[in-house]
Design an enzyme around this catalytic site. Sequence first.
Site, short mmCIF file in Angstrom:
data_model
loop_
_atom_site.label_atom_id
_atom_site.label_comp_id
_atom_site.label_asym_id
_atom_site.label_seq_id
_atom_site.Cartn_x
_atom_site.Cartn_y
_atom_site.Cartn_z
N LYS A 34 75.98 38.18 -119.99
CA LYS A 34 75.03 37.42 -120.82
C LYS A 34 74.34 38.40 -121.74
CE LYS A 34 73.23 33.15 -121.02
NZ LYS A 34 73.90 31.88 -120.65
N GLY A 38 64.22 18.51 -121.05
CA GLY A 38 64.84 19.26 -122.14
C GLY A 38 65.87 18.43 -122.87
N VAL A 39 65.58 18.09 -124.13
CA VAL A 39 66.52 17.28 -124.92
C VAL A 39 66.97 18.06 -126.15
CG1 VAL A 39 65.82 15.03 -124.06
CG2 VAL A 39 64.59 16.01 -126.00
N GLY A 40 67.37 19.30 -125.93
CA GLY A 40 67.91 20.14 -127.01
C GLY A 40 69.39 19.88 -127.20
N VAL A 53 72.09 20.46 -125.46
CA VAL A 53 72.82 19.84 -124.35
C VAL A 53 72.09 18.59 -123.84
CG1 VAL A 53 73.69 20.15 -122.01
CG2 VAL A 53 73.93 22.00 -123.68
N GLY A 54 70.80 18.74 -123.52
CA GLY A 54 70.04 17.63 -122.95
C GLY A 54 70.00 16.42 -123.88
N1 PHE Z 1 76.16 29.53 -122.93
C1 PHE Z 1 77.21 29.04 -122.07
C2 PHE Z 1 76.68 28.87 -120.65
O1 PHE Z 1 75.56 29.20 -120.32
C3 PHE Z 1 78.37 29.96 -121.96
C4 PHE Z 1 79.29 30.06 -123.13
C5 PHE Z 1 79.94 31.22 -123.33
C6 PHE Z 1 79.54 29.00 -123.98
C7 PHE Z 1 80.83 31.37 -124.37
C8 PHE Z 1 80.42 29.14 -125.02
C9 PHE Z 1 81.07 30.33 -125.19
O2 PHE Z 1 77.41 28.41 -119.81
#
Ligand code: PHE
Length: 351
Positions: free
Chosen positions: A81, A178-180, A182-183
């Site tokens: 990360k 959280g409604v960003g 993904v949410g």
């Molecule tokens: N950010 C995504 C996660 O937390 C991981 C990811 C990595 C998405 C590479 C796309 C590309 O799972």
Amino acid sequence: MASALDLAAELGHERVLLISDRAAGLRAVVAIHSTTLGPGVGGTRVRAYPSFDGAVIDALLLSRAMTFKSAYAGLPLGGAKAVIDADPATAKTPALLEAFARATAELEGRFVTGGDMGIEPDDLRFMARFSRVFEHAPAGGAGPDPSELTAIGVQAAIGAVAARLGKPLAGLEVAIQGVGEVGGRLARRLAAAGARLTLADAQPARARELAAELGAAQAAPETILETRCDILSPNAAGGVLDEASAERLACRAVVGAANNPLASAYVGYDLAARGILYAPDFVVSAGGVLSLLGERGELDEAGLRARVERIGADLAELLDAAEREGVPPFRLAERRVEERLAAARAARRRG
Ligand code: PHE
């Protein structure tokens, strides 16, 4: 810095790179937790932390979660990360992104990154000009984006858990924190399936607008975790379920895309003991990292969607096996990953 490095040692990180570029206003960390199964994969997060040590600790914990996420999904990838300690709304300049991207070039081959909180597809396209660690990040246009895939996977997981609760998605009560990226997408999909939603966001206006559009209820960020509902879906920051907040939950299950929502393993056991079903975050939220299979040309769009929707069946199998073995699902999922990593390390030693 001693405490963060102690944590890296305890969690078994292979490499932690600190990046400082004063002229560009850049302070960042790339944590590579494991390359046992392949290059460490993980998004790049832009967020302002109370202290840089906080950013390092978050990167360490998130990269470990990525090892579990990609291993559980069966991908030939490890966990990593990146965290840039900056306010994405005010400090995300081209100079900062370029300096970060150039600094990651030394990790090519061992680190693969994409989007995360505070990063837009345009940012990734820009950074891909300076470093190959971004080469599998969405080029834009082709296929569903990683946030949409993550939401599809969470919805499939919610469907599997709802089935266990004896309820269809229509009429299911879901509280979304959280409604960003993904949410918000998850809320739209669940609303279309007839679920009854309560929405909250750290930016209350965002939750208010979406709630009005979807005919959903709104809760304050301070009370969303206490909403009486079938399923609580955390889709924002990590660590939201600690000993105090877990005590106040009024849901039957927790299923969301937030990474590391449990502040500790204690909370995971405590939820299990109280009969609240916790679906492991790294199983539920694999849609984003699975998007790399599309970027690499290994699956077409239909194949990718089908793979991500399989998260529901995979979770149902995990829940059944955990019940048979009498362990919380998160522990069984962790154990399966630990076994896969141990087998890969043993194979490497042999050969
Ligand atoms: N950010 C995504 C996660 O937390 C991981 C990811 C990595 C998405 C590479 C796309 C590309 O799972």
